[in-house]
Write a protein that holds these residues in place. Structure first.
Motif, PDB file in Angstrom:
ATOM      1  N   PHE A 241       0.832  -1.206   0.000  1.00  0.00           N
ATOM      2  CA  PHE A 241       0.000   0.000   0.000  1.00  0.00           C
ATOM      3  C   PHE A 241       0.863   1.252   0.000  1.00  0.00           C
ATOM      4  N   SER A 242       1.974   1.202   0.711  1.00  0.00           N
ATOM      5  CA  SER A 242       2.864   2.366   0.752  1.00  0.00           C
ATOM      6  C   SER A 242       3.427   2.650  -0.634  1.00  0.00           C
ATOM      7  N   ARG A 243       3.809   1.590  -1.333  1.00  0.00           N
ATOM      8  CA  ARG A 243       4.379   1.745  -2.668  1.00  0.00           C
ATOM      9  C   ARG A 243       3.330   2.284  -3.634  1.00  0.00           C
ATOM     10  N   ASN A 244       2.055   1.815  -3.552  1.00  0.00           N
ATOM     11  CA  ASN A 244       0.974   2.300  -4.429  1.00  0.00           C
ATOM     12  C   ASN A 244       0.662   3.765  -4.162  1.00  0.00           C
ATOM     13  N   GLU A 245       0.737   4.164  -2.873  1.00  0.00           N
ATOM     14  CA  GLU A 245       0.473   5.555  -2.542  1.00  0.00           C
ATOM     15  C   GLU A 245       1.500   6.471  -3.183  1.00  0.00           C
ATOM     16  N   VAL A 246       2.719   5.979  -3.330  1.00  0.00           N
ATOM     17  CA  VAL A 246       3.772   6.778  -3.955  1.00  0.00           C
ATOM     18  C   VAL A 246       3.609   6.782  -5.461  1.00  0.00           C
ATOM     19  N   GLU A 247       3.277   5.592  -6.039  1.00  0.00           N
ATOM     20  CA  GLU A 247       3.228   5.457  -7.496  1.00  0.00           C
ATOM     21  C   GLU A 247       1.969   6.091  -8.076  1.00  0.00           C
ATOM     22  N   ALA A 248       0.831   6.065  -7.331  1.00  0.00           N
ATOM     23  CA  ALA A 248      -0.428   6.567  -7.883  1.00  0.00           C
ATOM     24  C   ALA A 248      -0.337   8.045  -8.236  1.00  0.00           C
ATOM     25  N   PRO A 249       0.110   8.901  -7.316  1.00  0.00           N
ATOM     26  CA  PRO A 249       0.251  10.312  -7.698  1.00  0.00           C
ATOM     27  C   PRO A 249       1.223  10.504  -8.839  1.00  0.00           C
ATOM     28  N   ALA A 250       2.257   9.698  -8.883  1.00  0.00           N
ATOM     29  CA  ALA A 250       3.224   9.818  -9.968  1.00  0.00           C
ATOM     30  C   ALA A 250       2.591   9.465 -11.301  1.00  0.00           C
ATOM     31  N   ASP A 251       1.785   8.385 -11.310  1.00  0.00           N
ATOM     32  CA  ASP A 251       1.102   7.998 -12.552  1.00  0.00           C
ATOM     33  C   ASP A 251       0.130   9.074 -13.002  1.00  0.00           C
ATOM     34  N   ILE A 252      -0.604   9.637 -12.039  1.00  0.00           N
ATOM     35  CA  ILE A 252      -1.564  10.685 -12.384  1.00  0.00           C
ATOM     36  C   ILE A 252      -0.849  11.899 -12.955  1.00  0.00           C
ATOM     37  N   ALA A 253       0.233  12.251 -12.340  1.00  0.00           N
ATOM     38  CA  ALA A 253       1.001  13.401 -12.821  1.00  0.00           C
ATOM     39  C   ALA A 253       1.547  13.155 -14.215  1.00  0.00           C
ATOM     40  N   SER A 254       2.017  11.903 -14.437  1.00  0.00           N
ATOM     41  CA  SER A 254       2.555  11.566 -15.764  1.00  0.00           C
ATOM     42  C   SER A 254       1.465  11.641 -16.822  1.00  0.00           C
ATOM     43  N   ALA A 255       0.260  11.114 -16.491  1.00  0.00           N
ATOM     44  CA  ALA A 255      -0.848  11.136 -17.453  1.00  0.00           C
ATOM     45  C   ALA A 255      -1.258  12.575 -17.751  1.00  0.00           C
ATOM     46  N   ALA A 256      -1.299  13.411 -16.690  1.00  0.00           N
ATOM     47  CA  ALA A 256      -1.665  14.810 -16.898  1.00  0.00           C
ATOM     48  C   ALA A 256      -0.640  15.519 -17.765  1.00  0.00           C
ATOM     49  N   LEU A 257       0.650  15.170 -17.548  1.00  0.00           N
ATOM     50  CA  LEU A 257       1.702  15.775 -18.351  1.00  0.00           C
ATOM     51  C   LEU A 257       1.571  15.381 -19.819  1.00  0.00           C
ATOM     52  N   ARG A 258       1.273  14.094 -20.060  1.00  0.00           N
ATOM     53  CA  ARG A 258       1.105  13.636 -21.445  1.00  0.00           C
ATOM     54  C   ARG A 258      -0.084  14.331 -22.100  1.00  0.00           C
ATOM     55  N   SER A 259      -1.165  14.498 -21.339  1.00  0.00           N
ATOM     56  CA  SER A 259      -2.356  15.151 -21.875  1.00  0.00           C
ATOM     57  C   SER A 259      -2.070  16.612 -22.207  1.00  0.00           C
ATOM     58  N   ASP A 260      -1.352  17.304 -21.307  1.00  0.00           N
ATOM     59  CA  ASP A 260      -1.025  18.704 -21.559  1.00  0.00           C
ATOM     60  C   ASP A 260      -0.121  18.844 -22.771  1.00  0.00           C
ATOM     61  N   ARG A 261       0.901  17.972 -22.865  1.00  0.00           N
ATOM     62  CA  ARG A 261       1.818  18.035 -23.995  1.00  0.00           C
ATOM     63  C   ARG A 261       1.081  17.750 -25.308  1.00  0.00           C
ATOM     64  N   PHE A 262       0.202  16.745 -25.267  1.00  0.00           N
ATOM     65  CA  PHE A 262      -0.575  16.372 -26.457  1.00  0.00           C
ATOM     66  C   PHE A 262      -1.435  17.545 -26.908  1.00  0.00           C
ATOM     67  N   ARG A 263      -2.045  18.207 -25.960  1.00  0.00           N
ATOM     68  CA  ARG A 263      -2.932  19.316 -26.303  1.00  0.00           C
ATOM     69  C   ARG A 263      -2.141  20.521 -26.795  1.00  0.00           C
ATOM     70  N   LEU A 264      -1.022  20.838 -26.140  1.00  0.00           N
ATOM     71  CA  LEU A 264      -0.230  21.994 -26.531  1.00  0.00           C
ATOM     72  C   LEU A 264       0.330  21.846 -27.947  1.00  0.00           C
ATOM     73  N   GLU A 265       0.694  20.615 -28.320  1.00  0.00           N
ATOM     74  CA  GLU A 265       1.273  20.384 -29.642  1.00  0.00           C
ATOM     75  C   GLU A 265       0.258  20.557 -30.767  1.00  0.00           C
ATOM     76  N   ARG A 266      -1.021  20.373 -30.459  1.00  0.00           N
ATOM     77  CA  ARG A 266      -2.050  20.369 -31.517  1.00  0.00           C
ATOM     78  C   ARG A 266      -3.126  21.428 -31.329  1.00  0.00           C
ATOM     79  N   GLU A 267      -3.079  22.133 -30.228  1.00  0.00           N
ATOM     80  CA  GLU A 267      -4.185  23.020 -29.897  1.00  0.00           C
ATOM     81  C   GLU A 267      -4.340  24.145 -30.907  1.00  0.00           C
ATOM     82  N   SER A 268      -3.255  24.604 -31.486  1.00  0.00           N
ATOM     83  CA  SER A 268      -3.373  25.702 -32.453  1.00  0.00           C
ATOM     84  C   SER A 268      -4.194  25.281 -33.665  1.00  0.00           C
ATOM     85  N   ASP A 269      -4.002  24.038 -34.137  1.00  0.00           N
ATOM     86  CA  ASP A 269      -4.805  23.534 -35.260  1.00  0.00           C
ATOM     87  C   ASP A 269      -6.270  23.376 -34.859  1.00  0.00           C
ATOM     88  N   TRP A 270      -6.493  22.903 -33.658  1.00  0.00           N
ATOM     89  CA  TRP A 270      -7.871  22.738 -33.192  1.00  0.00           C
ATOM     90  C   TRP A 270      -8.579  24.090 -33.121  1.00  0.00           C
TER      91      TRP A 270
END
Length: 359
Positions: free
Chosen positions: A14-43
């Motif tokens: 449980f301790s390891r999941n508590e550490v990894e979960a926020p990291a995974d969420i942050a990584s997913a949010a980062l990928r989403s932001d990068r994906f949007r920033l790269e294409r948002e001007s066309d959209w």
């Protein structure tokens, strides 16, 4: 000893999941932001173009934006596909779904509203579709005339054929052996117009049913459509013989012309539209049978929309002018006017198809 060890392992997990979960969420949010920033001007550019098209059509769009529209649409559609596959954030996904849907309608959707379509249909689309199936109209006309002649000849040889060709509900007092006075009475007028509106509705339903059946049977290479035309015209040939034998041929022709020039013309077009489909399926040329049927079906459908209008007009003429106008000359005039109108509209009136616009 085993219980404490298991407890420690669960605690570590449980301790390891508590550490990894926020990291995974942050990584997913980062990928989403990068994906949007790269294409948002066309959209955003696509969204602006679509918004202007929704407000004023193509007139408000610059040439550069118009040329870029298909590419921008494909980019947005590709981004939506990636967003769905990679489970990006819900806000980005919802935005792309709405944008792609709006853009699709502007790129591929219909260009005309209901009233614009109706105006184009009446001012050229219907008559063009009729002229495009001229060969099928000629064949159907030949079959209809032949059917009337066959019906006439059958009852001339044996009057019993009249009862085989004419349904009982249509015969009424019109039957072999009826006196001239009885037959003349069936051609007379009604006093007043009470009940004629319901009669018109019944006639429209009956006539439209015959036309739709003639069109729908075209899928069987047009043969059932031609047989239906022969049967209906043989019935007419039997009636022509009946009234002619009583010396009422001219009166019957006048009575029939009021609505017949519209009704029979509509049946002719319906049979020709069904034959057009069947003939294109039998002789598709270089196209596949399905492609040929689809093309002829769309053309035939345009003709059939007009046929329904003709059946409405015919029902009105049959229920009102024919029942209220008793003069033979007046009836001929009404029939001649409508025949001249339909011939002029279909074969003399010509209007070029509107130029295709849009990407």
């Amino acid at each position: 000893m085993k219980a404490p060890v298991a407890a420690r392992k669960i605690t570590d997990l449980f301790s390891r999941n508590e550490v990894e979960a926020p990291a995974d969420i942050a990584s997913a949010a980062l990928r989403s932001d990068r994906f949007r920033l790269e294409r948002e001007s066309d959209w955003r550019r696509l969204e602006a173009i679509v918004a202007r098209m929704e407000k004023g059509g193509l007139k408000r769009i610059e040439d550069a934006d118009l040329l870029a529209l298909p590419t921008l649409y494909r980019t947005a559609a590709s981004s939506l596909s990636v967003a769905r596959e990679t489970s990006l954030d819900a806000a980005t996904l919802a935005y792309l779904e709405g944008l792609v849907q709006r853009a699709w309608f502007q790129v591929y959707g219909p260009r005309l509203g209901l009233f614009a379509w109706l105006r184009e249909f009446l001012l050229g689309g219907w008559s063009r579709a009729v002229r495009e199936i001229w060969l099928d109209i000629c064949i159907a006309l030949f079959v209809m005339v032949s059917g009337a002649i066959v019906g006439w000849l059958l009852v001339v040889q044996d009057s019993e054929w009249f009862y085989r060709l004419v349904p009982t509900n249509l015969a009424d007092n019109r039957r072999p052996g009826a006196s001239r006075a009885e037959l003349m009475e069936t051609l007379g007028i009604k006093e007043g117009s009470e009940g004629l509106s319901s009669f018109a509705a019944f006639l429209f339903s009956n006539n439209a049913g015959v036309c739709i059946l003639a069109f729908a049977l075209g899928f069987a290479f047009g043969i059932p459509s031609l047989m239906l035309l022969v049967h209906n015209m043989a019935l007419l040939g039997a009636f022509l013989w009946l009234f002619q034998s009583a010396g009422l041929g001219v009166e019957f022709a006048a009575w029939l012309s009021v609505h017949g020039t519209t009704e029979l013309f509509g049946i002719l077009l319906a049979g020709a539209a069904g034959l057009h489909i069947g003939r294109s399926m039998a002789f598709p040329g270089e196209r596949s049978v399905l492609a040929a049927a689809a093309t002829s079906g769309r053309r035939g459908a345009v003709v059939m929309v007009g046929v329904v209008i003709m059946m409405i007009v015919a029902a009105f003429l049959e229920a009102f002018p024919r029942q209220l106008v008793g003069d033979t000359g007046g009836r001929f005039v009404i029939g001649a006017i409508f025949l001249a109108f339909w011939l002029s509209y279909f074969f003399l009136y010509r209007r070029d198809a509107p130029a295709e616009t849009g990407p």
